[in-house]
Design an enzyme around this catalytic site. Structure first.
Site, PDB file in Angstrom:
ATOM      1  N   TYR A  27       5.607 -23.339 -11.964  1.00 26.62           N
ATOM      2  CA  TYR A  27       4.864 -24.040 -10.922  1.00 26.62           C
ATOM      3  C   TYR A  27       3.376 -23.743 -11.023  1.00 26.62           C
ATOM      4  O   TYR A  27       2.978 -22.605 -11.266  1.00 26.62           O
ATOM      5  CB  TYR A  27       5.359 -23.606  -9.540  1.00 26.62           C
ATOM      6  CG  TYR A  27       6.687 -24.218  -9.167  1.00 26.62           C
ATOM      7  CD1 TYR A  27       6.852 -25.598  -9.062  1.00 26.62           C
ATOM      8  CD2 TYR A  27       7.783 -23.405  -8.906  1.00 26.62           C
ATOM      9  CE1 TYR A  27       8.067 -26.164  -8.702  1.00 26.62           C
ATOM     10  CE2 TYR A  27       9.008 -23.954  -8.540  1.00 26.62           C
ATOM     11  CZ  TYR A  27       9.140 -25.329  -8.440  1.00 26.62           C
ATOM     12  OH  TYR A  27      10.335 -25.867  -8.097  1.00 26.62           O
ATOM     13  N   LYS A  70      22.145   1.813   7.587  1.00 26.58           N
ATOM     14  CA  LYS A  70      21.764   0.572   8.277  1.00 26.58           C
ATOM     15  C   LYS A  70      21.380  -0.501   7.261  1.00 26.58           C
ATOM     16  O   LYS A  70      21.117  -0.185   6.089  1.00 26.58           O
ATOM     17  CB  LYS A  70      20.602   0.868   9.228  1.00 26.58           C
ATOM     18  CG  LYS A  70      19.381   1.433   8.528  1.00 26.58           C
ATOM     19  CD  LYS A  70      18.452   2.128   9.501  1.00 26.58           C
ATOM     20  CE  LYS A  70      17.225   2.648   8.778  1.00 26.58           C
ATOM     21  NZ  LYS A  70      16.366   3.447   9.658  1.00 26.58           N
ATOM     22  N   MET A 129      12.405 -20.040  -7.260  1.00 26.37           N
ATOM     23  CA  MET A 129      13.442 -19.586  -6.333  1.00 26.37           C
ATOM     24  C   MET A 129      14.640 -18.986  -7.078  1.00 26.37           C
ATOM     25  O   MET A 129      15.187 -17.957  -6.671  1.00 26.37           O
ATOM     26  CB  MET A 129      13.914 -20.749  -5.452  1.00 26.37           C
ATOM     27  CG  MET A 129      14.841 -20.304  -4.323  1.00 26.37           C
ATOM     28  SD  MET A 129      15.478 -21.655  -3.330  1.00 26.37           S
ATOM     29  CE  MET A 129      13.988 -22.278  -2.580  1.00 26.37           C
ATOM     30  N   ARG A 145       8.409   4.589  18.974  1.00 17.89           N
ATOM     31  CA  ARG A 145       9.308   3.493  18.638  1.00 17.89           C
ATOM     32  C   ARG A 145      10.416   3.567  19.678  1.00 17.89           C
ATOM     33  O   ARG A 145      10.232   3.140  20.788  1.00 17.89           O
ATOM     34  CB  ARG A 145       9.809   3.709  17.208  1.00 17.89           C
ATOM     35  CG  ARG A 145       9.763   2.487  16.363  1.00 17.89           C
ATOM     36  CD  ARG A 145      10.037   2.783  14.915  1.00 17.89           C
ATOM     37  NE  ARG A 145      11.242   3.584  14.675  1.00 17.89           N
ATOM     38  CZ  ARG A 145      11.799   3.782  13.498  1.00 17.89           C
ATOM     39  NH1 ARG A 145      11.255   3.223  12.422  1.00 17.89           N
ATOM     40  NH2 ARG A 145      12.867   4.526  13.355  1.00 17.89           N
TER      41      ARG A 145
HETATM   42  C1  LIG Z   1      16.065   4.620   8.960  1.00 19.69           C
HETATM   43  C2  LIG Z   1      16.109   5.902   9.653  1.00 19.69           C
HETATM   44  C3  LIG Z   1      16.326   7.083   8.935  1.00 19.69           C
HETATM   45  C4  LIG Z   1      16.319   7.142   7.431  1.00 19.69           C
HETATM   46  O1  LIG Z   1      14.999   7.136   6.987  1.00 19.69           O
HETATM   47  P1  LIG Z   1      14.589   7.165   5.422  1.00 19.69           P
HETATM   48  O2  LIG Z   1      13.112   7.193   5.453  1.00 19.69           O
HETATM   49  O3  LIG Z   1      15.114   5.899   4.849  1.00 19.69           O
HETATM   50  O4  LIG Z   1      15.213   8.355   4.820  1.00 19.69           O
HETATM   51  C5  LIG Z   1      16.494   8.250   9.654  1.00 19.69           C
HETATM   52  N1  LIG Z   1      16.418   8.248  11.014  1.00 19.69           N
HETATM   53  C6  LIG Z   1      16.184   7.130  11.721  1.00 19.69           C
HETATM   54  C7  LIG Z   1      16.103   7.207  13.196  1.00 19.69           C
HETATM   55  C8  LIG Z   1      16.007   5.922  11.072  1.00 19.69           C
HETATM   56  O5  LIG Z   1      15.745   4.821  11.781  1.00 19.69           O
END
Ligand SMILES: *Cc1c(COP(=O)(O)O)cnc(C)c1O
Length: 358
Positions: A259, A49, A308, A143
């Site tokens: 700055y 992701k 920046m 979540r």
């Molecule tokens: C992001 C995520 C992972 C990976 O987690 P890491 O801590 O980056 O290894 C696994 N499962 C779910 C559901 C996630 O959202």
């Protein structure tokens, strides 16, 4: 690129970048294989992701495939096309699940697999005809996911569940919550029919065999993160931001830098202006926590505030350095997190687009 941009780059060759993100492909392959081995009989998937945690799907997903990864996880439906350039869509799990009918239509047309997170998502998927899906069950992180009390719902009974998942809240700590979640998940696994079960993220893998089930879902540690000390000797650094020195300057005693003039030279010194700033992910907190850049082994302390597009460093330890030479950001994540005040996750995901434009 839009038409005007294509026109410009056809007229004139784009000059080289003065910053870049070096990705160590061998380290990435090594990390996936290490996490797969540590997963015991379970096989490791890959959480890709957020554009592979900011490192780029294009450079990382082919290496993960070559290493042996078969299950890929993204958060958003809009992340599917980039990953599907390399991986059959049926191996991509979309963690946010089908939030509306357009998500469902996209899943059916592409074959990307929805993660069902609620009874309403289950109904939405079933009404459209159902088919293979993943199911997230919440065991305490609150979540996404159905609650264990919903496991007996008829809609859940009708799902064709490929991967039955839950997610650990405290795997990077020695918390009693880990065991509690693992036990709760074991009950769910016994209760809901499924093909494979999956609980552990990167840190969860380090908690041991009881946490690995059939498939693990590492993300952070693929890309060099060390969320628990057990992984320290297993995981290699993958990402290294690098930038060129765009100007050398000579300071005299009393001269100030950046700055708000927060640094004042106490004597003559040679400094370099580096083509890297907070827009690229070198956040201002780096300067506050004693941050430095590297020229080979030599440390170049950051002077004054990060701008920046630039940062100024002390070149006392690298007298041979010239304009146009490259320096690196020390990006071993465990260590760098301390120097930046950021989490290891943030260290990766803040890296800016200009680093990746090549
Ligand atoms: C992001 C995520 C992972 C990976 O987690 P890491 O801590 O980056 O290894 C696994 N499962 C779910 C559901 C996630 O959202």
């Amino acid at each position: 690129m839009d038409r005007r941009a294509i026109f410009l780059t056809s007229m004139a060759k784009l000059p080289p970048a003065s910053l870049r993100l070096a990705i160590d492909r061998d380290a990435l392959v090594h990390n996936w294989r290490a996490l797969d081995r540590l997963s015991g009989p379970a096989s490791a998937g890959a959480a890709v992701k957020a554009d592979c945690y900011g490192l780029g799907v294009k450079s990382c997903v082919p290496a993960l495939l070559e290493a042996g990864a078969r299950h890929f996880f993204v958060a958003h439906w809009r992340e599917v096309p980039a990953v599907a350039c390399h991986v059959p869509a049926g191996r991509i799990s979309v963690l946010h699940g089908p939030m509306n009918d357009l998500d469902v239509a996209f899943a059916r047309q592409t074959g990307a697999v929805p993660t069902i997170n609620s009874l309403s998502q289950a109904q939405r998927w079933l009404e459209a005809g159902g088919g293979p899906c993943d199911l997230m069950v919440d065991t305490g992180i609150n979540r996404l996911g159905i609650s264990p009390s919903e496991a007996g719902d008829p809609a859940i009974g009708q799902l064709e569940i490929r991967l039955l998942m839950s997610h650990l809240a405290c795997a990077d700590e020695d918390s009693e919550m880990n065991l509690r979640q693992q036990r709760a998940f074991r009950e769910i696994v016994a209760q809901i029919p499924h093909r494979h079960a999956s609980l552990a993220n990167s840190a969860g893998i380090a908690l041991g065999a009881d946490y690995c089930f059939d498939v693990t879902r590492p993300g952070l540690s693929l890309f060099g993160g060390v969320p628990r000390h057990e992984l320290a000797n297993e995981i290699r650094q993958v990402a290294r931001p690098e930038a060129a020195i765009v100007q050398l300057r000579q300071l005299a005693a009393g001269d100030q830098v950046g700055y708000n003039a927060t640094f004042t030279a106490s004597g003559p010194m040679r400094v370099g202006v580096v083509s890297l700033g907070y827009a690229d992910g070198l956040l201002c907190s780096w300067a506050r926590h004693g941050g430095y850049l590297l020229a080979g082994e030599a440390r170049l302390p950051i002077l004054g505030k990060v701008s920046m597009d630039m940062v100024v460093v002390d070149l006392a330890e690298a007298p041979q350095i010239r304009e146009g030479d490259w320096v690196a950001v020390p990006y071993a994540l465990c260590h760098a997190a301390q120097h930046s005040g950021l989490s290891q996750y943030e260290m990766l995901t803040v890296l800016g687009q200009r680093l990746k434009s090549d």
